[in-house]
Design an enzyme around this catalytic site. Structure first.
Site, PDB file in Angstrom:
ATOM      1  N   SER A   1      59.297  66.587  -6.790  1.00  0.00           N
ATOM      2  CA  SER A   1      59.285  65.241  -5.981  1.00  0.00           C
ATOM      3  C   SER A   1      60.889  64.838  -5.572  1.00  0.00           C
ATOM      4  O   SER A   1      61.659  64.931  -6.878  1.00  0.00           O
ATOM      5  CB  SER A   1      58.575  64.295  -6.652  1.00  0.00           C
TER       6      SER A   1
ATOM      7  N   LYS B   1      57.406  64.381 -13.360  1.00  0.00           N
ATOM      8  CA  LYS B   1      58.086  65.526 -12.532  1.00  0.00           C
ATOM      9  C   LYS B   1      59.298  65.894 -13.147  1.00  0.00           C
ATOM     10  O   LYS B   1      59.479  67.393 -13.175  1.00  0.00           O
ATOM     11  CB  LYS B   1      58.368  64.850 -11.116  1.00  0.00           C
TER      12      LYS B   1
ATOM     13  N   TYR C   1      55.512  58.177 -13.638  1.00  0.00           N
ATOM     14  CA  TYR C   1      55.232  59.279 -12.841  1.00  0.00           C
ATOM     15  C   TYR C   1      56.274  60.165 -12.509  1.00  0.00           C
ATOM     16  O   TYR C   1      56.165  61.442 -12.698  1.00  0.00           O
ATOM     17  CB  TYR C   1      54.709  58.502 -11.498  1.00  0.00           C
TER      18      TYR C   1
HETATM   19  C1  WQD Z   1      58.206  55.007   2.645  1.00  0.00           C
HETATM   20  C2  WQD Z   1      59.126  53.573   3.047  1.00  0.00           C
HETATM   21  C3  WQD Z   1      58.850  51.619   1.989  1.00  0.00           C
HETATM   22  C4  WQD Z   1      54.510  50.964   2.515  1.00  0.00           C
HETATM   23  C5  WQD Z   1      56.542  57.525  -2.387  1.00  0.00           C
HETATM   24  C6  WQD Z   1      56.760  57.761  -3.877  1.00  0.00           C
HETATM   25  C7  WQD Z   1      57.385  59.243  -4.125  1.00  0.00           C
HETATM   26  C8  WQD Z   1      56.611  60.166  -3.314  1.00  0.00           C
HETATM   27  C9  WQD Z   1      56.078  59.793  -1.906  1.00  0.00           C
HETATM   28  C10 WQD Z   1      54.206  60.976  -4.143  1.00  0.00           C
HETATM   29  C11 WQD Z   1      59.715  52.743   1.922  1.00  0.00           C
HETATM   30  C12 WQD Z   1      58.261  51.420   3.206  1.00  0.00           C
HETATM   31  C13 WQD Z   1      55.698  51.546   2.736  1.00  0.00           C
HETATM   32  C14 WQD Z   1      54.383  49.627   3.489  1.00  0.00           C
HETATM   33  C15 WQD Z   1      56.526  49.721   4.076  1.00  0.00           C
HETATM   34  N1  WQD Z   1      55.469  60.373  -4.465  1.00  0.00           N
HETATM   35  N2  WQD Z   1      57.001  50.835   3.430  1.00  0.00           N
HETATM   36  N3  WQD Z   1      55.292  49.030   3.971  1.00  0.00           N
HETATM   37  O1  WQD Z   1      58.212  55.038  -1.693  1.00  0.00           O
HETATM   38  O2  WQD Z   1      59.529  56.803  -0.224  1.00  0.00           O
HETATM   39  O3  WQD Z   1      57.803  57.496  -1.889  1.00  0.00           O
HETATM   40  O4  WQD Z   1      55.703  58.697  -1.982  1.00  0.00           O
HETATM   41  O5  WQD Z   1      53.508  61.301  -4.179  1.00  0.00           O
HETATM   42  O6  WQD Z   1      57.516  59.522  -5.283  1.00  0.00           O
HETATM   43  O7  WQD Z   1      57.737  56.960  -4.472  1.00  0.00           O
HETATM   44  O8  WQD Z   1      57.003  56.318  -0.049  1.00  0.00           O
HETATM   45  O9  WQD Z   1      55.548  55.859   2.048  1.00  0.00           O
HETATM   46  O10 WQD Z   1      55.698  54.537   0.027  1.00  0.00           O
HETATM   47  O11 WQD Z   1      57.328  54.193   1.495  1.00  0.00           O
HETATM   48  O12 WQD Z   1      57.470  49.190   4.616  1.00  0.00           O
HETATM   49  O13 WQD Z   1      53.208  49.309   3.331  1.00  0.00           O
HETATM   50  O14 WQD Z   1      58.091  52.482   3.680  1.00  0.00           O
HETATM   51  O15 WQD Z   1      59.600  50.369   1.455  1.00  0.00           O
HETATM   52  O16 WQD Z   1      60.962  52.351   2.577  1.00  0.00           O
HETATM   53  P1  WQD Z   1      58.332  56.511  -0.885  1.00  0.00           P
HETATM   54  P2  WQD Z   1      56.294  55.122   0.983  1.00  0.00           P
END
Ligand code: WQD
Length: 340
Positions: free
Chosen positions: A124, A153, A149
């Protein structure tokens, strides 16, 4: 080739099973359905016209694994099976280490003892932490993990590299560092099916658009980005799935790799902000998404997007599908998927 896909009923796993079959391989699925549903096999069957072999069980159970490896003659492995909720991993670190590290060790042990030639590990972009350079090249340092988590990785990449060095050419491997996978199969027959409240942006957004949840919260609009919201490299899950096939093909070939157990970024190379993503969704679906701006989510970084040149050059893989396409596909899937 016969390819064992652990976690093959999950979001990325199920799409990879389809792309493997389309590329002429025979996927063999292992899944324990801890975060997926057996009905995904119906979707895969509808797309492919046949049902791939499924072994239901846990990758931390060596007795189960032995029975699978003795029955199937596996040429290659794509190891997706893992727990993946960042927040949950902080509450249950031992469960995450036991599951994610224990299963990797057991599967690698099986691979060594059953003559498996190629191994692809799901890593990741989280290993980069808050990056100093954008776009992020693979040469960027891995930062101390901020969650168990993320740590699984990093440790996983190391275990894979050390095992591959020891195997001295009999097992070839690579770790793929995923950026943000989104979207669904264009057929609308399979997609992301988070059990309970989604942690990630796109499944949350599509559930709000479907009326299953009332409002989307944008986590912070005071980031130092053009529109104040966080920036990510959102990659279509079908592109991501195809990156695994490209990786396997090079591992099975005679091609010399520059490193033992290389790591590759799997991203588009383009950053998209949370606000841009919502606007793109609204444009392609014609639906207005109710959202409010809330505080930043703890642990989130400002911007994260890949420099994908290494995988482009060494493996000949490049993302082809747009964020707009991914959102259209995610929406088609949401409309077909069971209400939760
Ligand atoms: C993306 C953006 C949030 C939800 C995560 C894991 C990573 C990987 C993929 C997986 C961010 C914003 C999110 C919401 C929002 N692992 N957001 N409102 O955090 O980049 O990555 O998933 O298995 O390890 O950390 O992805 O989709 O949660 O967030 O504003 O309700 O969307 O703040 O900027 P992230 P995400």
């Amino acid at each position: 080739m016969k390819i064992l896909v652990t976690g093959g009923a999950g979001f990325i796993g199920s799409h990879t099973v389809i792309e493997l079959a389309l590329a002429g391989h025979t996927p063999i699925i292992i899944d324990n359905f801890s975060n997926s549903r057996p009905s995904v096999l119906d979707g895969i069957e509808s797309v492919l016209g046949y049902r791939p072999t499924l072994h239901t069980g846990d990758c931390t159970n060596p007795v189960f694994l032995t029975s699978v490896f003795e029955r199937e003659h596996i040429d290659g492995i794509i190891h997706f099976a893992a727990l993946k909720a960042v927040g949950e991993s902080l509450e249950q670190p031992l469960r995450y280490y036991r599951n994610n590290i224990g299963s990797l060790i057991d599967i690698l042990d099986m691979a060594l003892h059953h003559g498996v030639r190629a191994f692809v590990f799901s890593s990741s972009a989280t290993v980069y932490g808050d990056p100093e350079t954008l776009p992020i090249p693979e040469t960027a340092p891995r930062k101390p993990a901020t969650s168990p988590y993320g740590n699984t990785k990093q440790i996983g990449e190391d275990i894979l590299r050390d095992t591959t060095i020891m195997a001295n050419g009999t097992l070839r491997s690579a770790a793929l560092r995923y950026f943000n996978p989104i979207g669904a199969h264009p057929s609308g027959l399979i997609g992301e099916l988070p059990l309970g409240t989604p942690n990630n942006l796109v499944p949350y957004l599509t559930q709000v658009a479907a009326g299953n949840r009332s409002t989307l919260t944008v986590f912070g609009n005071d980031y130092p980005t053009p529109d104040g919201t966080g920036i990510r490299d959102f990659i279509h899950v079908v592109d991501l799935a195809q990156a695994h096939i490209a990786t396997l093909e090079v591992l099975f070939s005679e091609k010399r790799l520059l490193e033992t157990s290389p790591v590759y970024n799997v991203g588009t190379g383009t950053g998209t902000s949370v606000k841009e993503l919502i606007e793109t969704f609204e444009r392609v679906t014609g639906i207005t998404v109710p959202y409010t701006v809330g505080p930043r989510r703890s642990g989130d970084i400002t911007s994260c997007y890949a420099d994908p040149q290494k995988i482009n050059k060494e493996l000949g893989w490049k993302a082809k599908l747009s964020v707009a396409q991914a959102l259209e596909d995610a929406w088609r899937w949401q409309q077909n998927s069971p209400k939760q």
